[in-house]
Design an enzyme around this catalytic site. Sequence first.
Site, PDB file in Angstrom:
ATOM      1  N   HIS A 123     -53.938  66.946 -23.568  1.00  0.00           N
ATOM      2  CA  HIS A 123     -52.496  67.257 -23.545  1.00  0.00           C
ATOM      3  C   HIS A 123     -52.138  68.474 -24.393  1.00  0.00           C
ATOM      4  CE1 HIS A 123     -50.936  63.433 -21.632  1.00  0.00           C
ATOM      5  NE2 HIS A 123     -52.209  63.159 -21.823  1.00  0.00           N
TER       6      HIS A 123
ATOM      7  N   ASP B 252     -48.130  75.330 -28.083  1.00  0.00           N
ATOM      8  CA  ASP B 252     -47.751  74.011 -27.565  1.00  0.00           C
ATOM      9  C   ASP B 252     -48.468  73.811 -26.230  1.00  0.00           C
ATOM     10  OD1 ASP B 252     -46.399  71.613 -27.250  1.00  0.00           O
ATOM     11  OD2 ASP B 252     -44.432  72.459 -27.730  1.00  0.00           O
TER      12      ASP B 252
HETATM   13  O1  F6P Z   1     -49.567  65.384 -26.876  1.00  0.00           O
HETATM   14  C1  F6P Z   1     -49.714  65.328 -28.208  1.00  0.00           C
HETATM   15  C2  F6P Z   1     -49.511  63.977 -28.896  1.00  0.00           C
HETATM   16  O2  F6P Z   1     -50.382  63.815 -29.948  1.00  0.00           O
HETATM   17  C3  F6P Z   1     -49.689  62.780 -27.997  1.00  0.00           C
HETATM   18  O3  F6P Z   1     -51.016  62.333 -27.897  1.00  0.00           O
HETATM   19  C4  F6P Z   1     -48.766  61.811 -28.662  1.00  0.00           C
HETATM   20  O4  F6P Z   1     -48.267  60.896 -27.762  1.00  0.00           O
HETATM   21  C5  F6P Z   1     -47.645  62.668 -29.244  1.00  0.00           C
HETATM   22  O5  F6P Z   1     -48.202  63.930 -29.432  1.00  0.00           O
HETATM   23  C6  F6P Z   1     -47.037  62.099 -30.526  1.00  0.00           C
HETATM   24  O6  F6P Z   1     -47.980  62.078 -31.552  1.00  0.00           O
HETATM   25  P1  F6P Z   1     -48.368  60.776 -32.388  1.00  0.00           P
HETATM   26  O7  F6P Z   1     -48.965  59.785 -31.437  1.00  0.00           O
HETATM   27  O8  F6P Z   1     -49.354  61.275 -33.398  1.00  0.00           O
HETATM   28  O9  F6P Z   1     -47.113  60.269 -33.013  1.00  0.00           O
END
Ligand code: F6P
Length: 476
Positions: free
Chosen positions: A165, A377
């Site tokens: 992602h 991003d």
């Molecule tokens: O896409 C990046 C990401 O790390 C996702 O895997 C995740 O859902 C989102 O950002 C939020 O991050 P976290 O799970 O560390 O709160």
Amino acid sequence: MPSGQYDFVVVANRLPVDQVGTEPDGSPRYETSPGGLVTAMAPIMAAHDGAWVGWPGAPGEVGEAFDADGIHLVPVPLSTTEVADYYEGMSNGTLWPLFHDVIAAPEYHRHWWDSYVAVNQRFADAAAAQAAEGATVWVQDYQLLLVPARLREQRPDLKIGFFNHIPFPGYEIFSQLPWRRQVVEGVLGADLVGFQRRSDATNFLRACRRAAEAVTKGGTVQVDDATGRREVRAAAFPISIDAQAFEDLATSPEVVARAEQIRKELGEPDTVLLGVDRLDYTKGIRHRLSTFAELLEDGTLDKESTVLVQVASPSRERVQAYSDLRDEVELTVGRLNGDHGTVGFSPVHYLHQSFPREEMAALYLAADVMLVTALRDGMNLVAKEYVAARHDGDGVLVLSEFAGAADELTQAVLINPHDIDGSKAAIVRAARMPADERRRRMRAMRRRVKEHDVERWAQDFLGTLAGEPREPQGQQ
Ligand code: F6P
């Protein structure tokens, strides 16, 4: 290893529910956390026999697997030390900054890596136990880079997809990683590896050649492992949102009325600028605030009639770089309002909170200009949400060229957020853009977001994994 019963298994760091305390009998209590990914997966989960393997978001014991909204949820436990070493450490203190072009300095600690290996093995084992013979398993994101290979070792019968992602960095940066070969080989356990942008896929293919001495041809990597010779395909599959659901939400009378109320509460300014981000150093919030401050200082934007609403949702607060960022952003907001505010008026409305989707939709509708100034991003779904919410056809998106969304939303006003003068000019242009130009640009962006929604993204990826030919991708 004996196979499980599910034909389709998603493996992600987080479950689509959060553990929010315990029931009176001591068992964990969960609340749904409806993200974009679960929206995309829900119909596929319902159509096939679907299971979701992930961490419920709190350290300690987890309960048994359970069913919610037609999805079989399989919680993977993380101890307090693993949350510190695997999640906050290796995932968000090493890989996150490294993959975002070292905007913050990545730290390399062997005990973080050891924890990452152990936790990835646990996720792979949990997925292997759920997947039926010949099932499709879709592994998500940088927290689980080793899962594809560890899954294949036990279950060569599976079709394995991996989607990254976040960006994949150039090799000059990626090569810093002491475990670069293991990471590349971990991902290469998949049959199909998806990225947000073509440049990410190209960077990954180069890492395969350099770190794992693999042979690549076009978008495929030749892999020789214990299961024989395979071809792994790497390509761009830009993720999206449930655009129709977002538009429906923004069209509801409550949200429309709330948007009007927000403008009134802000004092009926001529121009509302909006930023919506997780409070993360990749989002360029400091650059945005500096740009806005200069526009007020040099009088280009009228102090009395322009406001910036900045939603910064709390994120990864125990990681040092994030708490440092919070301090800096809050200091800057305080200075800006101190220098330019008056009694009863503040140019920046800073909200360190998470809001429900309805409130977000109302904010999007209330904003004349949306500012997405990310320094790096993977995609930036906020940009796509803003576009989907603007059923009135109005509003201007100022978008960093370093966000994946810039490949698709070419009708945005594109900026290099490091170029403060260029960003100032872009914001002024956006704020003063004639209505017909605003509408023409928004119409084109809305068409793109509505046609390429999250369901199409999932179908495109899973269809390609199943060996179907891909449709032409259009602009990207
Ligand atoms: O896409 C990046 C990401 O790390 C996702 O895997 C995740 O859902 C989102 O950002 C939020 O991050 P976290 O799970 O560390 O709160």
